[in-house]
Design a protein around this motif. Structure first.
Motif, PDB file in Angstrom:
ATOM      1  N   GLU A  45       0.839  -1.193   0.000  1.00 19.04           N
ATOM      2  CA  GLU A  45       0.000   0.000   0.000  1.00 19.04           C
ATOM      3  C   GLU A  45       0.881   1.254   0.000  1.00 19.04           C
ATOM      4  OE1 GLU A  45      -3.045   1.476   3.284  1.00 19.04           O
ATOM      5  OE2 GLU A  45      -2.927  -0.711   3.143  1.00 19.04           O
ATOM      6  N   ASP A  46       0.462   2.266  -0.725  1.00 22.49           N
ATOM      7  CA  ASP A  46       1.138   3.574  -0.729  1.00 22.49           C
ATOM      8  C   ASP A  46       2.648   3.467  -0.987  1.00 22.49           C
ATOM      9  OD1 ASP A  46       0.887   6.285  -0.768  1.00 22.49           O
ATOM     10  OD2 ASP A  46       0.556   6.568   1.368  1.00 22.49           O
ATOM     11  N   PHE A  47       3.019   2.503  -1.831  1.00 22.19           N
ATOM     12  CA  PHE A  47       4.416   2.384  -2.277  1.00 22.19           C
ATOM     13  C   PHE A  47       4.477   2.895  -3.713  1.00 22.19           C
ATOM     14  CE2 PHE A  47       7.621   0.270  -4.774  1.00 22.19           C
ATOM     15  CZ  PHE A  47       8.758   0.358  -3.982  1.00 22.19           C
ATOM     16  N   HIS A  48       5.480   3.708  -4.025  1.00 20.76           N
ATOM     17  CA  HIS A  48       5.552   4.321  -5.352  1.00 20.76           C
ATOM     18  C   HIS A  48       6.952   4.192  -5.915  1.00 20.76           C
ATOM     19  CE1 HIS A  48       1.651   6.097  -4.378  1.00 20.76           C
ATOM     20  NE2 HIS A  48       2.164   6.248  -3.174  1.00 20.76           N
ATOM     21  N   PHE A  49       7.068   3.423  -6.996  1.00 20.89           N
ATOM     22  CA  PHE A  49       8.364   3.310  -7.664  1.00 20.89           C
ATOM     23  C   PHE A  49       8.398   4.254  -8.855  1.00 20.89           C
ATOM     24  CE2 PHE A  49      10.868   1.547 -11.162  1.00 20.89           C
ATOM     25  CZ  PHE A  49      12.117   1.612 -10.570  1.00 20.89           C
ATOM     26  N   ARG A  50       9.527   4.928  -9.031  1.00 22.15           N
ATOM     27  CA  ARG A  50       9.722   5.735 -10.234  1.00 22.15           C
ATOM     28  C   ARG A  50      11.103   5.428 -10.792  1.00 22.15           C
ATOM     29  NH1 ARG A  50       5.223   5.935  -9.432  1.00 22.15           N
ATOM     30  NH2 ARG A  50       3.815   7.705  -9.169  1.00 22.15           N
ATOM     31  N   GLN A  51      11.136   5.040 -12.073  1.00 24.28           N
ATOM     32  CA  GLN A  51      12.417   4.786 -12.731  1.00 24.28           C
ATOM     33  C   GLN A  51      12.987   6.108 -13.193  1.00 24.28           C
ATOM     34  OE1 GLN A  51      12.464   2.604 -16.387  1.00 24.28           O
ATOM     35  NE2 GLN A  51      14.660   2.267 -16.289  1.00 24.28           N
ATOM     36  N   VAL A  52      13.821   6.691 -12.372  1.00 25.85           N
ATOM     37  CA  VAL A  52      14.306   8.030 -12.666  1.00 25.85           C
ATOM     38  C   VAL A  52      15.637   8.238 -11.956  1.00 25.85           C
ATOM     39  CG1 VAL A  52      13.202   9.239 -10.739  1.00 25.85           C
ATOM     40  CG2 VAL A  52      13.421  10.381 -12.934  1.00 25.85           C
ATOM     41  N   LYS A  53      16.473   9.058 -12.532  1.00 27.50           N
ATOM     42  CA  LYS A  53      17.780   9.327 -11.945  1.00 27.50           C
ATOM     43  C   LYS A  53      17.676  10.475 -10.934  1.00 27.50           C
ATOM     44  CE  LYS A  53      22.354  10.847 -13.510  1.00 27.50           C
ATOM     45  NZ  LYS A  53      23.148  11.120 -14.728  1.00 27.50           N
ATOM     46  N   VAL A  54      18.253  10.281  -9.755  1.00 24.22           N
ATOM     47  CA  VAL A  54      18.278  11.341  -8.747  1.00 24.22           C
ATOM     48  C   VAL A  54      19.474  12.240  -9.020  1.00 24.22           C
ATOM     49  CG1 VAL A  54      18.579  11.818  -6.293  1.00 24.22           C
ATOM     50  CG2 VAL A  54      17.092   9.950  -7.031  1.00 24.22           C
ATOM     51  N   THR A  55      19.231  13.536  -9.003  1.00 25.53           N
ATOM     52  CA  THR A  55      20.305  14.466  -9.365  1.00 25.53           C
ATOM     53  C   THR A  55      20.846  15.254  -8.176  1.00 25.53           C
ATOM     54  OG1 THR A  55      18.609  16.054  -9.994  1.00 25.53           O
ATOM     55  CG2 THR A  55      19.562  14.729 -11.751  1.00 25.53           C
ATOM     56  N   GLY A  56      20.118  15.302  -7.049  1.00 21.85           N
ATOM     57  CA  GLY A  56      20.650  16.047  -5.914  1.00 21.85           C
ATOM     58  C   GLY A  56      19.765  15.973  -4.683  1.00 21.85           C
ATOM     59  N   VAL A  57      20.375  16.309  -3.548  1.00 17.10           N
ATOM     60  CA  VAL A  57      19.660  16.343  -2.267  1.00 17.10           C
ATOM     61  C   VAL A  57      19.773  17.763  -1.734  1.00 17.10           C
ATOM     62  CG1 VAL A  57      19.563  15.399   0.065  1.00 17.10           C
ATOM     63  CG2 VAL A  57      20.385  13.993  -1.825  1.00 17.10           C
ATOM     64  N   HIS A  58      18.684  18.292  -1.183  1.00 12.40           N
ATOM     65  CA  HIS A  58      18.690  19.633  -0.600  1.00 12.40           C
ATOM     66  C   HIS A  58      18.215  19.547   0.841  1.00 12.40           C
ATOM     67  CE1 HIS A  58      19.144  20.701  -4.790  1.00 12.40           C
ATOM     68  NE2 HIS A  58      18.070  19.968  -5.037  1.00 12.40           N
ATOM     69  N   PRO A  59      19.145  19.295   1.787  1.00  9.72           N
ATOM     70  CA  PRO A  59      18.717  19.084   3.170  1.00  9.72           C
ATOM     71  C   PRO A  59      18.034  20.323   3.766  1.00  9.72           C
ATOM     72  CG  PRO A  59      21.092  18.685   2.901  1.00  9.72           C
ATOM     73  CD  PRO A  59      20.592  19.201   1.619  1.00  9.72           C
ATOM     74  N   SER A  78      15.983  16.091  -5.638  1.00 11.16           N
ATOM     75  CA  SER A  78      15.765  16.442  -7.047  1.00 11.16           C
ATOM     76  C   SER A  78      16.009  15.232  -7.926  1.00 11.16           C
ATOM     77  CB  SER A  78      16.754  17.528  -7.490  1.00 11.16           C
ATOM     78  OG  SER A  78      16.510  18.712  -6.819  1.00 11.16           O
ATOM     79  N   THR A  79      15.163  15.083  -8.935  1.00 17.42           N
ATOM     80  CA  THR A  79      15.380  14.028  -9.929  1.00 17.42           C
ATOM     81  C   THR A  79      15.368  14.675 -11.303  1.00 17.42           C
ATOM     82  OG1 THR A  79      13.106  13.493 -10.513  1.00 17.42           O
ATOM     83  CG2 THR A  79      13.949  12.548  -8.466  1.00 17.42           C
ATOM     84  N   LEU A  80      15.650  13.836 -12.287  1.00 19.40           N
ATOM     85  CA  LEU A  80      15.667  14.290 -13.669  1.00 19.40           C
ATOM     86  C   LEU A  80      14.340  14.922 -14.073  1.00 19.40           C
ATOM     87  CD1 LEU A  80      17.997  13.963 -15.605  1.00 19.40           C
ATOM     88  CD2 LEU A  80      16.978  11.854 -16.414  1.00 19.40           C
ATOM     89  N   VAL A  81      13.246  14.510 -13.453  1.00 19.21           N
ATOM     90  CA  VAL A  81      11.938  15.002 -13.894  1.00 19.21           C
ATOM     91  C   VAL A  81      11.211  15.812 -12.826  1.00 19.21           C
ATOM     92  CG1 VAL A  81      11.723  13.045 -15.452  1.00 19.21           C
ATOM     93  CG2 VAL A  81      10.606  12.957 -13.258  1.00 19.21           C
ATOM     94  N   GLY A  82      11.881  16.240 -11.765  1.00 18.02           N
ATOM     95  CA  GLY A  82      11.194  17.080 -10.789  1.00 18.02           C
ATOM     96  C   GLY A  82      11.680  16.835  -9.373  1.00 18.02           C
ATOM     97  N   ASP A  83      11.204  17.658  -8.455  1.00 15.88           N
ATOM     98  CA  ASP A  83      11.636  17.592  -7.060  1.00 15.88           C
ATOM     99  C   ASP A  83      10.545  16.954  -6.207  1.00 15.88           C
ATOM    100  OD1 ASP A  83      13.728  18.964  -8.049  1.00 15.88           O
ATOM    101  OD2 ASP A  83      13.252  20.889  -7.089  1.00 15.88           O
ATOM    102  N   LEU A  84      10.957  16.428  -5.056  1.00 12.51           N
ATOM    103  CA  LEU A  84       9.988  15.826  -4.141  1.00 12.51           C
ATOM    104  C   LEU A  84      10.434  16.098  -2.706  1.00 12.51           C
ATOM    105  CD1 LEU A  84       7.436  13.896  -4.148  1.00 12.51           C
ATOM    106  CD2 LEU A  84       9.065  12.070  -3.640  1.00 12.51           C
ATOM    107  N   PRO A  85       9.549  16.660  -1.865  1.00 16.00           N
ATOM    108  CA  PRO A  85       9.885  16.826  -0.451  1.00 16.00           C
ATOM    109  C   PRO A  85       9.854  15.471   0.258  1.00 16.00           C
ATOM    110  CG  PRO A  85       7.955  18.145  -1.098  1.00 16.00           C
ATOM    111  CD  PRO A  85       8.207  17.165  -2.191  1.00 16.00           C
ATOM    112  N   TYR A  86      10.710  15.304   1.244  1.00 16.16           N
ATOM    113  CA  TYR A  86      10.729  14.056   2.014  1.00 16.16           C
ATOM    114  C   TYR A  86      10.651  14.374   3.493  1.00 16.16           C
ATOM    115  CZ  TYR A  86      15.657  15.385   2.725  1.00 16.16           C
ATOM    116  OH  TYR A  86      16.797  16.055   3.029  1.00 16.16           O
ATOM    117  N   ASP A  87      10.196  13.411   4.268  1.00 17.69           N
ATOM    118  CA  ASP A  87      10.366  13.490   5.717  1.00 17.69           C
ATOM    119  C   ASP A  87      11.627  12.745   6.119  1.00 17.69           C
ATOM    120  OD1 ASP A  87       7.881  14.951   6.504  1.00 17.69           O
ATOM    121  OD2 ASP A  87       7.000  13.296   5.372  1.00 17.69           O
ATOM    122  N   PHE A  88      11.794  11.568   5.507  1.00 16.81           N
ATOM    123  CA  PHE A  88      13.023  10.801   5.730  1.00 16.81           C
ATOM    124  C   PHE A  88      13.607  10.426   4.369  1.00 16.81           C
ATOM    125  CE2 PHE A  88      10.084   9.782   9.213  1.00 16.81           C
ATOM    126  CZ  PHE A  88      10.794  10.339  10.273  1.00 16.81           C
TER     127      PHE A  88
END
Lengths: 448, 448
Positions: free
Chosen positions: A83-97, A103-113
């Motif tokens: 449940e609520d698992f999401h795979f995306r085949q995409v290259k990660v380009t950076g982390v912004h702590p 950041s990935t090749l196709v957009g950014d995503l906020p994380y908690d962990f």
């Protein structure tokens, strides 16, 4: 296929804490399997759509197994049960702590962990020439490419005018005496003995040389001295030329030169000498030590309590492992499972549990009836029993029932016939230097 | 790999008549298997080092089988038991009947008898744009490329902003209603029903459209009208959009336009519409008819008694088959075996025997329990019994015991689980237009 700007990550909004896992290897997969979709939203990024069982990669390179048998599609491993698992085949380009964003090749995503489980990449120690001309063995396309290279060397050795060039096609130099190098050398020796003489009836395979080059003073340096010694004897029995205390100076695609000046002419230099962490841009240099992220015993990267590193990319200094855990599957698997527990502790505001590595032992195979095992409590196995243990452990840990079946079928077939079956030449990619110089491959592929 | 000028064919001199076979397909292999090394020296050239079982290629493209299961290394098929047999993986560049010589990329070779068994290649009817943007399905790398394309379309459809572009990723247009097109459409429909909904839980697969486009007025035109009708019903049951009497006008990688003006937006156009003979340079135009060599009933090319053509590249006009034999495996197999007999007759100065095709029937599969068969004497089967016949015949004719085992294992696994297992995205080659336009694939593959 589309342009990057047309794509978006398309991850649903959530009120649950979002765990972003970079990498679908042993660490990432074992973490995700143990996180409940009721408590977390889990997002996994990987450039590939599969989880590879890398301990068997050398068998793909030596025509023993098909690539599909040692890899499992990540979406198949995480089906609708998750449940609520999401795979995306995409290259990660950076982390912004600072903004808790990846950041990935196709957009950014906020994380908690954020969990970095990217493993390692080949390390050429800055030598661009070796990087260009040698054959790495880290990914499935690498293995297919090396398999095609080995087989094309024999095809061409059979058609060559100049005896010196023929010899350079029949010299195979494996740099790195760790498990990959040792197992590859053993598999090549078995091919030389059982498969090639019947494939190329006119050729003299006593002229085929397999060199195993190691910078330290013994093969399999991560294993016990007893197992190293046994392995060295096994390798010599099957006719491998071992060069210890030997470092590569340069390789130009034709001649490898060792420090000290010795040279070997070879068309095939296999680079299994070193790896470095596959790091992500965005964390300060203090968080790393020689390409690995420095983590505490909860796998938190020093200075970033919401960012974790597990597996080969993590450097957890402990009393028992002052240089970090060995770069094999078990620490990654165990850290993945353990981190799932700690993430639950965090959201429940419970105290975290420190990670402790349980060493189940390690194994290496050289050939039929020839393997070594280091068990806990300083016990060692060798010969038939270690070989059986190796076979059993590798089938047991292989993911996917179909893969287990296919691998067992292949091994049983090989056991009876001595044949390496998957001897197809299919170049998975054209390397830059192919385009420039490898006229033969190019002309053959040139369709009308 | 080496430069071409350093290579030579390296075929031993002989006093026996030398038979040079171009192509290791059904025709070439069955000829070579039936020629004795005591009477002939046999030389086989192929650009690939394997014999492919092409009737199962569509299963590689739809992630049902690994490529290694449907191909057998030619050197494994012709091991040391085959005396004076010489395989060379090399491209043939021309035939010179006046000097009885064949030219290859690495040198020339005189022949006593030359057998052209090169089969067919995709025919785009001169439309360069379709050739550039469509996906062919003739070779193993094609199948791996198409498999990666299909899976990447789903990955990207899951990440796309624009609903119209998403639809173009979920529209699959198969051009050609012959066996390849029909079997591919059926396999895609099974994936849509059983595999994809669990792989992509958020996606609505009722929006995935599979179009099967045929220029004539029925699907499977080489089979009986009864089987065509049954096949059409089966395809409609599994939700294929069939477009009969429809020809493709153009395809620019995004939109396919049919003659008449109708358009479909699609990222994936699969070209199974036509083939033409893979001819060799050097024979006069009179010897050919629309890309196939005109042969007499002894498979001798008209005007060249020492040059033979067998299989798909041969056009043998007979009363029963005024347009030549069907382009399937059986005529090639039978002509290969028959020509071996006739070559023996020639060197023994015996009269030649004319070839007669024994039609064992033909089969096509649409999916589980859905298949059709035309048997001799105008008998037709369908449903479960035809499906079982299809499975049995394909395993029976598949070369190699290991391949039979692996294919059976996969089919049994799929029968129980409904899973297509080999869903790995491994691009076997980068097409020219990938390099130009396929930013996403390129950027993903761009290693640090």
């Amino acid at each position: 296929m589309l342009h990057v700007k047309e794509l978006t990550l398309n991850i649903p909004d959530t009120t649950k804490p979002r765990v972003v896992i970079i990498g679908g290897g042993f660490g990432g997969v074992n973490l995700a399997k143990n996180l409940s979709g009721k408590e977390f939203q889990v997002v996994m990024f990987d450039r590939q759509n599969y989880h590879g069982f890398w301990p068997l990669l050398y068998q793909v390179a030596t025509a023993g197994l098909e690539p599909d048998a040692i890899a499992e599609p990540l979406r198949k491993m995480f089906d609708e049960e998750y449940e609520d698992f999401h795979f995306r085949q995409v290259k990660v380009t950076g982390v912004h702590p600072e903004t808790k964003t990846v950041s990935t090749l196709v957009g950014d995503l906020p994380y908690d962990f954020l969990v970095i489980a990217t493993g390692t990449k080949s390390n050429y120690f800055g030598n661009e020439q070796i990087k260009q001309y040698s054959f790495p063995l880290k990914q499935i396309p690498d293995a297919l490419n090396l398999r095609s290279q080995l087989l094309q060397c024999f095809e061409q050795a059979n058609m060559i005018k100049d005896p010196e060039v023929r010899q350079s096609l029949l010299n195979f130099v494996i740099v790195g005496g760790g498990p990959t190098g040792v197992e590859l050398a053993g598999a090549l020796a078995e091919m030389r003995k059982h498969v090639l003489p019947s494939d190329y009836p006119g050729m003299d395979f006593s002229r085929m040389n397999i060199y195993l080059v190691e910078g330290l003073d013994r093969v399999l340096p991560p294993m016990s001295p007893e197992s190293s010694q046994t392995t060295k004897e096994y390798l010599e029995e099957v006719g491998i030329n071992i060069k210890l205390n030997t470092l590569v100076e340069s390789y130009d695609g034709k001649v490898v030169t060792f420090k000290g000046g010795e040279q070997i002419k070879t068309q095939t230099l296999i680079w299994a000498a070193g790896v470095s962490g596959a790091q992500i841009q965005g964390l300060p240099p203090e968080a790393s030590d020689r390409g690995r992220y420095l983590v505490n015993t909860f796998n938190q990267i020093i200075g970033f309590p919401e960012i974790f590193a597990i597996g080969d990319i993590a450097f957890m200094k402990t009393e028992k492992y002052p240089r970090g855990h060995p770069g094999v599957a078990q620490p990654a698997i165990q850290q993945g499972k353990h981190l799932a527990k700690n993430l639950r502790h965090i959201i429940r505001r419970e105290p975290l549990e420190p990670f402790e590595y349980f060493d189940k032992g390690s194994l290496a195979i050289i050939g039929r009836n020839r393997a070594v095992a280091d068990l806990p409590k300083n016990k060692h196995l060798k010969g038939f029993i270690a070989w059986m243990a190796w076979l059993f452990v590798h089938v047991y840990y292989l993911i996917g029932f179909r893969n287990k079946l296919v691998v067992l079928t292949n091994w049983l077939y090989k056991f009876v016939t001595y044949e390496n079956s998957t001897r197809l030449i299919i170049r998975p990619y054209i390397r830059k230097d192919d385009i420039a110089g490898q006229e033969f491959v190019r002309k053959q592929a040139d369709l009308d």
